[in-house]
Design a protein around this motif. Structure first.
Motif, short mmCIF file in Angstrom:
data_model
loop_
_atom_site.label_atom_id
_atom_site.label_comp_id
_atom_site.label_asym_id
_atom_site.label_seq_id
_atom_site.Cartn_x
_atom_site.Cartn_y
_atom_site.Cartn_z
N PHE A 35 0.94 -1.26 0.00
CA PHE A 35 -0.07 -0.08 -0.22
C PHE A 35 0.99 1.37 0.10
O PHE A 35 2.11 1.23 0.34
N ARG A 36 0.21 2.50 -0.23
CA ARG A 36 1.05 3.52 -0.21
C ARG A 36 0.17 4.65 0.26
O ARG A 36 -0.95 4.70 0.50
N GLN A 37 0.79 5.65 1.06
CA GLN A 37 0.12 6.70 1.58
C GLN A 37 0.98 7.96 1.27
O GLN A 37 2.25 8.21 1.74
N ALA A 38 0.21 9.04 0.71
CA ALA A 38 0.75 10.34 0.18
C ALA A 38 0.22 11.36 1.44
O ALA A 38 -0.84 11.15 1.82
N PRO A 39 0.95 12.46 1.74
CA PRO A 39 0.31 13.33 2.64
C PRO A 39 -0.99 13.69 2.29
O PRO A 39 -1.42 14.11 1.29
N GLY A 40 -1.69 13.77 3.45
CA GLY A 40 -3.15 14.22 3.18
C GLY A 40 -4.08 13.21 2.49
O GLY A 40 -5.10 13.62 2.43
N ARG A 43 -4.50 5.69 2.95
CA ARG A 43 -3.68 4.74 2.41
C ARG A 43 -4.34 3.97 1.25
O ARG A 43 -5.59 3.42 1.40
N GLU A 44 -3.56 3.87 0.16
CA GLU A 44 -4.01 3.26 -0.99
C GLU A 44 -3.38 1.96 -1.40
O GLU A 44 -2.32 1.86 -1.30
N CYS A 94 4.79 -2.45 3.09
CA CYS A 94 4.29 -3.54 2.84
C CYS A 94 3.35 -4.44 4.07
O CYS A 94 3.50 -4.12 4.94
N THR A 95 2.57 -5.43 3.65
CA THR A 95 1.63 -5.86 4.57
C THR A 95 1.38 -7.24 4.35
O THR A 95 1.74 -7.75 3.06
N ALA A 96 1.08 -8.21 5.23
CA ALA A 96 0.72 -9.60 5.23
C ALA A 96 -0.58 -9.71 6.13
O ALA A 96 -0.64 -8.93 6.88
N ASP A 97 -1.14 -10.90 5.54
CA ASP A 97 -2.13 -11.33 6.32
C ASP A 97 -2.50 -12.75 5.75
O ASP A 97 -2.21 -13.07 4.89
N GLN A 98 -2.90 -13.52 6.83
CA GLN A 98 -3.25 -15.00 6.69
C GLN A 98 -4.46 -15.48 6.08
O GLN A 98 -4.79 -16.39 5.53
N THR A 99 -5.39 -14.49 6.74
CA THR A 99 -6.95 -15.03 6.35
C THR A 99 -7.84 -14.02 5.65
O THR A 99 -8.86 -14.31 5.54
N TRP A 108 -7.30 -1.54 3.30
CA TRP A 108 -5.91 -1.54 4.23
C TRP A 108 -6.25 -1.91 5.50
O TRP A 108 -5.41 -2.86 6.29
N SER A 109 -7.18 -1.58 6.20
CA SER A 109 -7.87 -2.15 7.52
C SER A 109 -7.89 -3.51 7.63
O SER A 109 -7.99 -3.99 8.85
N GLN A 110 -8.13 -4.11 6.53
CA GLN A 110 -8.16 -5.66 6.63
C GLN A 110 -6.93 -6.44 6.87
O GLN A 110 -7.05 -7.65 7.09
N TRP A 111 -5.83 -5.97 6.65
CA TRP A 111 -4.65 -6.28 6.69
C TRP A 111 -4.16 -6.40 8.05
O TRP A 111 -4.04 -5.41 8.47
N ASP A 112 -3.35 -7.54 8.47
CA ASP A 112 -3.10 -7.64 10.03
C ASP A 112 -1.67 -7.05 10.31
O ASP A 112 -1.34 -6.58 11.43
N TYR A 113 -0.71 -7.21 9.33
CA TYR A 113 0.82 -6.96 9.41
C TYR A 113 1.34 -5.88 8.65
O TYR A 113 1.18 -6.15 7.45
N TRP A 114 1.95 -4.86 9.38
CA TRP A 114 2.45 -3.98 8.55
C TRP A 114 3.98 -3.60 8.70
O TRP A 114 4.53 -3.63 9.90
N GLY A 115 4.60 -3.47 7.92
CA GLY A 115 6.09 -2.82 7.94
C GLY A 115 6.30 -1.48 8.22
O GLY A 115 5.18 -0.80 8.41
N GLN A 116 7.22 -0.89 8.41
CA GLN A 116 7.62 0.59 8.91
C GLN A 116 7.41 1.40 7.79
O GLN A 116 7.14 2.99 8.12
N GLY A 117 7.44 1.16 6.59
CA GLY A 117 7.07 2.08 5.50
C GLY A 117 8.54 2.66 4.93
O GLY A 117 9.42 2.75 5.41
N THR A 118 8.52 2.73 3.73
CA THR A 118 9.77 3.34 3.05
C THR A 118 9.36 4.30 2.04
O THR A 118 8.20 4.26 1.40
N GLN A 119 10.00 5.49 2.17
CA GLN A 119 9.55 6.63 1.37
C GLN A 119 9.89 6.97 0.01
O GLN A 119 11.44 6.57 -0.37
N VAL A 120 9.11 7.00 -0.89
CA VAL A 120 9.60 7.25 -2.36
C VAL A 120 9.22 8.69 -2.75
O VAL A 120 7.90 9.19 -2.57
#
Length: 124
Positions: A35-40, A43-44, A94-99, A108-120
């Protein structure tokens, strides 16, 4: 734990490859996504793989430019990003989910595990 890397500053039209290394999970048993999230902005959804399924899913604006891939032997998911534009600038997670079910893949709210994010950052 998910550890994302590979972000940075790139000129418009350039490419970047993001990596997300997973630990502490049985990687092949998890759906993996970006997923990605731009300022304002919210999360997409960008791209994802469902577990046990090699067919990728993409957000429409990145189709034909981004490629998601996974290496189960390395517990890593990648996002190759080509032909980058200013609209692609964001923090990528990045995100991960098992179910997760298919209809929730892009939420995005349906995914369980999230990484810390990396800026592009994309410069024009």
């Amino acid at each position: 734990q998910l550890q994302a890397s590979g972000g940075g500053l790139v000129q418009a039209g350039g490419s970047l490859r993001l990596s997300c290394a997973a630990s502490g999970i049985t990687f092949r048993d998890y759906h993996m996504g970006w997923f990605r999230q731009a300022p304002g902005k919210d999360r997409e959804f960008v791209a994802a793989f469902r577990r046990y399924n090699s067919n990728p899913y993409y957000e429409d604006s990145v189709k034909g430019r981004f490629i998601i891939s996974r290496d189960n032997a390395k517990n890593t998911v990648y996002l190759q990003m080509n032909s980058l534009t200013a609209e692609d600038a964001a923090v990528y997670y990045c995100t991960a989910d098992q179910t997760l079910i298919l209809s929730s893949l892009r939420t995005w709210s349906q995914w369980d595990y999230w990484g810390q994010g990396t800026q592009v950052t994309v410069s024009s």
